[in-house]
Design a protein around this motif. Sequence first.
Motif, PDB file in Angstrom:
ATOM      1  N   LEU A  81       2.572   1.663  -3.464  1.00 54.19           N
ATOM      2  CA  LEU A  81       1.674   2.187  -4.495  1.00 54.19           C
ATOM      3  C   LEU A  81       1.344   3.657  -4.261  1.00 54.19           C
ATOM      4  O   LEU A  81       1.192   4.410  -5.221  1.00 54.19           O
ATOM      5  CB  LEU A  81       0.396   1.345  -4.543  1.00 54.19           C
ATOM      6  CG  LEU A  81       0.586  -0.073  -5.074  1.00 54.19           C
ATOM      7  CD1 LEU A  81      -0.720  -0.848  -4.972  1.00 54.19           C
ATOM      8  CD2 LEU A  81       1.129  -0.088  -6.490  1.00 54.19           C
ATOM      9  N   SER A  82       1.227   4.071  -3.011  1.00 55.65           N
ATOM     10  CA  SER A  82       0.950   5.501  -2.748  1.00 55.65           C
ATOM     11  C   SER A  82       2.138   6.376  -3.123  1.00 55.65           C
ATOM     12  O   SER A  82       1.964   7.509  -3.572  1.00 55.65           O
ATOM     13  CB  SER A  82       0.564   5.699  -1.285  1.00 55.65           C
ATOM     14  OG  SER A  82       1.672   5.456  -0.439  1.00 55.65           O
ATOM     15  N   VAL A  83       3.349   5.873  -2.967  1.00 58.80           N
ATOM     16  CA  VAL A  83       4.537   6.627  -3.367  1.00 58.80           C
ATOM     17  C   VAL A  83       4.625   6.703  -4.881  1.00 58.80           C
ATOM     18  O   VAL A  83       4.977   7.738  -5.452  1.00 58.80           O
ATOM     19  CB  VAL A  83       5.818   6.004  -2.762  1.00 58.80           C
ATOM     20  CG1 VAL A  83       7.069   6.593  -3.403  1.00 58.80           C
ATOM     21  CG2 VAL A  83       5.836   6.210  -1.270  1.00 58.80           C
ATOM     22  N   CYS A  84       4.307   5.609  -5.544  1.00 59.13           N
ATOM     23  CA  CYS A  84       4.346   5.600  -7.021  1.00 59.13           C
ATOM     24  C   CYS A  84       3.290   6.537  -7.562  1.00 59.13           C
ATOM     25  O   CYS A  84       3.471   7.199  -8.530  1.00 59.13           O
ATOM     26  CB  CYS A  84       4.132   4.201  -7.561  1.00 59.13           C
ATOM     27  SG  CYS A  84       5.551   3.143  -7.269  1.00 59.13           S
ATOM     28  N   LYS A 113       0.837  -1.216   0.000  1.00 62.31           N
ATOM     29  CA  LYS A 113       0.000   0.000   0.000  1.00 62.31           C
ATOM     30  C   LYS A 113       0.866   1.258   0.000  1.00 62.31           C
ATOM     31  O   LYS A 113       0.615   2.205  -0.756  1.00 62.31           O
ATOM     32  CB  LYS A 113      -0.921  -0.016   1.232  1.00 62.31           C
ATOM     33  CG  LYS A 113      -1.916   1.097   1.258  1.00 62.31           C
ATOM     34  CD  LYS A 113      -2.824   0.964   2.465  1.00 62.31           C
ATOM     35  CE  LYS A 113      -3.811   2.110   2.539  1.00 62.31           C
ATOM     36  NZ  LYS A 113      -4.671   2.018   3.707  1.00 62.31           N
ATOM     37  N   LYS A 114       1.901   1.308   0.821  1.00 59.89           N
ATOM     38  CA  LYS A 114       2.795   2.460   0.868  1.00 59.89           C
ATOM     39  C   LYS A 114       3.568   2.598  -0.437  1.00 59.89           C
ATOM     40  O   LYS A 114       3.776   3.709  -0.935  1.00 59.89           O
ATOM     41  CB  LYS A 114       3.762   2.319   2.047  1.00 59.89           C
ATOM     42  CG  LYS A 114       4.527   3.587   2.376  1.00 59.89           C
ATOM     43  CD  LYS A 114       5.458   3.403   3.524  1.00 59.89           C
ATOM     44  CE  LYS A 114       4.695   3.432   4.844  1.00 59.89           C
ATOM     45  NZ  LYS A 114       5.603   3.427   6.000  1.00 59.89           N
TER      46      LYS A 114
END
Length: 175
Positions: free
Chosen positions: A172-175, A169-170
Amino acid sequence: MADHEDSTSPPVESMMEKISEKIHGHDSSSSDSDNEKSSPSAFKAKVYRIFGREKPVHKVLGGGKPADVVLWRNKKISAGVLGGATAVWILFELLEYHLLTLVCHCSILALAILFLWSNATTFINKAPPHIPEVHIPEDPVLQFASALRIEINRGFALLRNIASGKDLKKFLSVC
């Protein structure tokens, strides 16, 4: 179509009458109260303010020197501000000059002027300019470097955790 034109003309005429009454200072309506006739200062205050404002423009702009500059009460300062803003606009927009380049060129020019001034004083028998010595204390610089090092290491640790793939999840949020 003609009915529509007739319905809009009376409000426009009444608005124009109100504006002309405010400007000319006399009122032909019979609905004036005795209070307005008895206090001429309140009447004069409304006459000299366009559109029935409560406060003067100087007070709305905050008063003081900034309002004086905007309202051109001090013409020399207002012209200087306008000229300076125009020069900055010409430098940055028309000539496409950059701020860092401007700062570097100004510091080089200041250094050259001080150098020439200090060398020219020997020829014209004047005292050289007083250039103060500047010292940076060691402790605040070391504290700043230490705090910066700690924050950079925290950022690297966070990037390592994201890149390791443990938290999708982290990632994908950074990407």
